[in-house]
Motif scaffolding. Structure first.
Motif, short mmCIF file in Angstrom:
data_model
loop_
_atom_site.label_atom_id
_atom_site.label_comp_id
_atom_site.label_asym_id
_atom_site.label_seq_id
_atom_site.Cartn_x
_atom_site.Cartn_y
_atom_site.Cartn_z
N ILE A 1 -2.87 -5.43 0.36
CA ILE A 1 -1.71 -6.16 -0.18
C ILE A 1 -0.74 -5.12 -0.76
O ILE A 1 -1.16 -4.22 -1.48
N SER A 2 0.52 -5.29 -0.45
CA SER A 2 1.55 -4.37 -0.93
C SER A 2 2.43 -5.05 -1.96
O SER A 2 2.33 -6.26 -2.22
N MET B 1 1.13 0.11 -2.25
CA MET B 1 -0.03 -0.77 -2.27
C MET B 1 -0.32 -1.23 -3.69
O MET B 1 -0.18 -0.48 -4.65
N VAL B 2 -0.72 -2.49 -3.79
CA VAL B 2 -1.10 -3.07 -5.08
C VAL B 2 -2.60 -3.30 -5.15
O VAL B 2 -3.23 -3.06 -6.18
N ALA B 3 -3.22 -3.74 -4.05
CA ALA B 3 -4.65 -4.02 -4.05
C ALA B 3 -5.17 -3.89 -2.63
O ALA B 3 -4.44 -4.09 -1.65
N CYS B 4 -6.45 -3.54 -2.53
CA CYS B 4 -7.15 -3.47 -1.24
C CYS B 4 -8.61 -3.85 -1.49
O CYS B 4 -9.20 -3.44 -2.50
N ARG C 1 0.55 4.87 -3.10
CA ARG C 1 1.95 4.52 -3.26
C ARG C 1 2.78 4.90 -2.02
O ARG C 1 3.94 4.54 -1.94
N ASP C 2 2.18 5.59 -1.07
CA ASP C 2 2.90 5.96 0.15
C ASP C 2 2.76 4.91 1.24
O ASP C 2 2.89 5.22 2.44
N LEU D 1 0.47 -9.17 3.13
CA LEU D 1 -0.99 -9.20 3.22
C LEU D 1 -1.38 -8.92 4.65
O LEU D 1 -0.98 -9.64 5.57
N CYS D 2 -2.17 -7.86 4.86
CA CYS D 2 -2.65 -7.49 6.19
C CYS D 2 -4.16 -7.67 6.24
O CYS D 2 -4.88 -7.22 5.34
#
Length: 966
Positions: free
Chosen positions: A207-208, A192-195, A165-166, A213-214
């Protein structure tokens, strides 16, 4: 009557909260429904709820790669390891904090658990580890400065990527690796929501929450990262330190001649120490920029994209709520709080599909193993859908009642269940598949009553919107709408035995309204009550038109609807009436009143038969905000729904409690009690309040906790609210039973409660249940009778022993031509049991014609005798035949269209082959034209010669005939 009812299925609750799971084959999906788990079989179109349950609602699920183990963690940190083979809990574990997410490694050797800002790696039980201890902690890591929100394993099960969450992500290894260091991926501006890792690669995607999306590229491949052993390193360091000490002591005693040698030793030792130190630095996170540049392991940001940027600009408050990535197809699905989801193809990030399923947030999104299906769930709507994005078709779309389920009714054959809810919808459920197949949304307010017609062609429902509607079951439409002269809120509805009259009771106007189904007109307005009408019921007998109505004026009234005048008989009671129910023979009526008692009266004589004191049988639960004790709270408990059993000996009762009771009518005793749930996420489950919540200022649950910045998150319900709370308030719902109904076949009963629609059926695990057993009845004697071709004796002995294998053997060994004779000689007491067995065998056996002949012969032989067959057995047979007919009908339709397509394909291929052959013939004709001309000339000349010869012969024959005649 048997009382071995066990929980079998949960309808009406499709999805509550948590993450979804696909099975390894991709044909089934696991959905958390409160403190239970439902398995939706998408291939066979069935829904089954596991009988196990947790003490709180499930929040995080993880399935092993082979699909044999399921790790389920509730919102209080209690974890259960479930065997999907036996559907039982094999181990339990209590975590100290709330678990955010769990995930099995792809090889099944470990599973990761994220709590707060920590990640724990446990060894998974099974053949890989070689031991059975499910929760053996191997390592733990510090995820970040804030809570961990997501994690993902690499394809080789050696690395983890953790999102926090940071606004950062971290790549870690579960073992000590060469050429590896813990690496932090930054650059996001929201939590962050998913990695995800890429397939067979260390490349990552993050993905935040704000839709960023990075794409990250790793400098090394997984094959370039080796494995170190930590124990060997520590041993090397300890040995090296001992050698250094020994060398230093020896150097003090050395002579001046050996100084050069000691210097060489020290330089060698320092070089080895530096090399070992460099190896240890490789394992930890390196902060020096110079060393970081020189390290071979690093990540490079390839691109940053903003997903669904244009739609989010229109809705400023739209945030990304869930995401999932399929590594094989490289397709990403993202869901937003606006109810829209988008599919992107990576690494180009091309949007290939977009769809909006509702106006509420998507809570969970998931691809199956092949990437063809995507499952989407919304907890606000209780909706779950599986979408095939390539063909743009729904594989499954199910939605339960978004609020409380208020009423329930069985179809006459027990195949369908109709439910009405506070969300103004009427839903039809298939008891065999567990799916909702039609939803009627014509009502504009809460539905308070629903009932099927005896012909199974339509059903009626009443609502608080002032209408009573009739719905066609075959065409799925509202074909009648009954209204009153003045607006009335209807609280209950009933139909007579002939399906010609519909009556409804008013909640705010204390009158009964009678309509004709065929004409759709109001026949009569029946007055007499002085309070709201709570329940009405018609006598279930064709020769009677008796109507009984109960009201809050502490009376019940007995009416005759065929008479013009509103003549009735009044029976005074001690408290308000909450429910009335007729016995199957129409002679008795049971009344539930507000003081917790059940009173049974004779309809003709108005004499009281028995009184059941049920207040003490209702478990007393204490709400969190109650200021009275549980024993004092028991005085407010009562039954709100009653239902007679098929034989009329017992009463099923449920009400404002977590239990369902079965009473014997004449003896007025409690026979059995069922607890519908063990979910402590509901209010009213505890008998005592925790003393930690009782302070010197009173009960802390009565203190409203408001947050000024977020607009107030209130945990106390509005005063006086009994059915739901339409305000955005965070409180625990109170556990209740709204309606109970017996199945017409007597094999099950349904209870509409806060949990959903619970189905309880007779336990099929009873091993030995004989009937009229004697000493000479043995399996050996049955087989010997079959060998001697004494089929009637073998069948009677099998019915006495009541073993499924022996019954199948005795029935299928009987020749087809002897069935009629055996059925005619069968005693009456065994004919009823045989019909029940045949109805069960028809559901599973492939020998449809054989068992249908048994049923026909049995009905022709004993159907004209009184008292042989009970109504429940005939309904069970009708239900089995209806289900078999529907399944065969689907198969025949599928085969018919398949044959048509095959024939059409064959015709097109024949036409293609004919055209090709014609072209070949034409080409050969063109090439060999001269040869064919010569052959044609020879054929023509030969034909002319043969014609001339035939003519000459005919002339000679005619001349000879003339000479003979002369």
């Amino acid at each position: 009557m048997k009382f071995s009812y066990k929980f079998s299925n949960l309808l009406g609750s499709i999805y509550r909260n948590g993450n979804l799971l696909f099975t390894p084959d991709g044909n089934s999906i696991i959905s958390p429904v409160g403190n239970r788990l439902t398995l939706f079989d998408l291939k066979n179109n069935k829904a089954c709820t596991l009988s196990l349950e947790s003490r709180y609602n499930y929040q995080s699920l993880a399935l092993s790669p082979d699909g044999s183990l399921l790790l389920a963690v509730n919102d209080h940190g209690q974890a259960q390891l479930i065997s999907m083979v036996s559907c039982t809990v094999i181990h339990q574990h209590k975590f100290q904090h709330v678990v955010q997410c769990v995930a099995f490694s792809p090889n099944g050797a470990h599973f990761a658990v994220a709590m707060q800002n920590l990640v724990f790696i446990f060894k998974a039980p099974g053949e890989i580890t070689g031991e059975y201890n499910p929760f053996v902690l191997e390592r733990h890591y510090l995820g970040g400065f804030d809570d961990v929100t997501c994690l993902d394993w690499s394809s080789d099960s050696r690395f983890l990527i953790i999102g926090c969450r940071d606004n950062s992500s971290k790549v870690i290894a579960i073992n000590y690796m060469k050429n590896f260091r813990t690496y932090i991926l930054g650059g996001h501006t929201d939590s962050m929501v998913a990695c995800f890792f890429e397939n067979n690669s260390m490349h990552a995607n993050t993905i935040s929450r704000n839709g960023q999306l990075c794409l990250w590229e790793c400098s090394l491949e997984p094959s370039q990262i080796g494995t170190h052993n930590k124990n060997n390193k520590t041993e090397q360091l300890s040995l090296q330190s001992k050698r250094n000490k020994k060398a230093s002591t020896e150097s003090a005693e050395e002579s001046e001649d050996d100084v050069e040698n000691t210097v060489e030793k020290r330089t060698a030792n320092t070089t080895t120490e530096e090399s070992i130190a460099e190896q240890m630095v490789d394992e930890n996170e390196v902060k020096d920029e110079d060393v970081k540049r020189a390290h071979p392991f690093f990540y490079k940001k390839l691109a940053r994209h903003y997903l669904a940027d244009e739609p989010r600009k229109e809705k400023r408050d739209a945030v990304l709520t869930t995401a999932h990535y399929n590594r094989q197809t490289k397709v990403l699905v993202v869901g937003f709080s606006t109810g829209s989801f988008y599919l992107y193809e990576l690494p180009e990030v091309n949007m290939i599909h977009s769809l909006s399923i509702s106006d509420y947030a998507i809570s969970s999104a998931l691809f199956n193993i092949t990437g063809d299906w995507v499952a989407l769930a919304s907890k606000e709507m209780g909706q779950l859908m599986v979408w095939e994005w390539q063909s743009e078709q729904y594989i499954m779309k199910q939605q339960g009642h978004s609020s409380e389920m208020s009423c329930v009714s069985y179809s006459p054959d027990g195949q369908y269940i109709a439910t009405g809810g506070e969300d103004s919808k009427v839903k039809l459920w298939n008891t065999q598949s567990g799916f909702c197949f039609v939803t009627f949304s014509e009502h504009t307010s809460g539905v308070t009553g629903v009932q099927f017609s005896r012909s199974k062609k339509f059903l009626v429902s009443c609502s608080l919107d002032g209408t009573v509607r009739a719905f066609d079951i075959i065409r799925y439409r509202n074909f009648r709408t009954f209204t009153s002269p003045t607006p009335v809120q209807f609280s209950c509805v009933a139909m007579d035995f002939s399906d010609e009259l519909v009556v409804a009771g008013g909640l705010d106007v204390f009158e009964l309204y009678l309509w004709s189904v065929k004409l759709g007109t109001l026949l009569e307005v029946i007055s007499g009550h002085e309070g709201p009408v709570s329940s009405i019921a018609f006598a279930p007998v064709a020769s009677s038109s008796t109507l009984v109505s109960g009201s809050w004026d502490k009376t019940i009234k007995i009416w005759n609807c065929l008479e013009n005048k509103s003549e009735h008989e009044t029976i005074d009671l001690l408290s308000d009436v909450t429910c009335v129910a007729f016995s199957p023979n129409g002679e008795n009526v049971a009344i539930a009143i507000l003081n917790g008692n059940i009173v049974v009266f004779d309809v003709k004589t108005a004499a009281q038969i028995s009184t059941i004191e049920g207040r003490n049988d209702l478990d007393s639960g204490r709400l969190d905000t109650d200021v009275v004790t549980a024993d004092k709270n028991k005085q407010g408990k009562y039954f709100s729904s009653l239902e007679y059993s098929a034989d009329g000996e017992c009463i099923l009762a449920g009400g404002k409690s977590r239990v369902i009771c079965i009473y014997h009518v004449k003896e007025a005793v409690l026979l059995k009690k069922f607890q519908i749930t063990q979910n402590f996420s509901f209010d009213g489950m505890n008998e005592f309040i925790n003393r930690r919540n009782l302070t010197e200022f009173g009960n802390m649950a009565l203190v409203e906790q408001r947050e000024e910045l977020e607009g107030g998150n209130v945990a106390i319900r509005l005063p006086g609210v009994q059915k739901g709370d339409m305000a955005a308030r965070n409180f625990k719902p109170e556990v209740k039973v709204f309606s109970v109904k017996f199945s017409p076949t007597g094999q099950a009963f349904a209870a509409a409660c806060t949990e959903g629609l619970c189905i309880y059926s007779l336990d099929k695990g009873v091993v030995f249940d004989p009937f009229d057993l004697s000493l000479e009845v043995t399996p050996k004697a049955i087989k010997e009778s079959l060998k001697a071709k004494n089929y009637s004796k073998a069948l009677i002995m099998a019915l006495k022993l009541n073993e499924n294998n022996l019954l199948n053997l005795a029935l299928e060994a009987t020749p087809q031509q002897d069935i009629n004779l055996i059925c005619s000689t069968l005693p009456n007491k065994f004919a009823h049991r045989l019909l029940q067995i045949l109805s069960k065998l028809l559901q599973t056996s492939p020998h449809v014609e054989f068992y249908l002949k048994w049923c026909c012969c049995l009905l022709f032989s004993h159907g004209n005798k009184d008292g042989v067959f009970q109504h429940t057995s005939l309904l069970a047979l009708h239900e089995s035949i209806s289900r078999k007919y529907e399944s065969l009908n689907r198969i025949c339709d599928f085969n018919k269209f398949t044959i048509r397509s095959l024939l059409k394909t064959a015709q097109t291929r024949n036409l293609q082959n004919a055209s090709q052959n014609a072209e070949l013939l034409q080409s050969t004709k063109d090439s060999n034209l001269d040869d064919e001309d010569e052959d044609m000339l020879l054929i023509k000349t030969e034909s002319k010669q043969t014609d001339e010869f035939v003519e000459e012969s005919e002339e000679e024959d005619s001349s000879e005939e003339e000479e003979d005649s002369d």
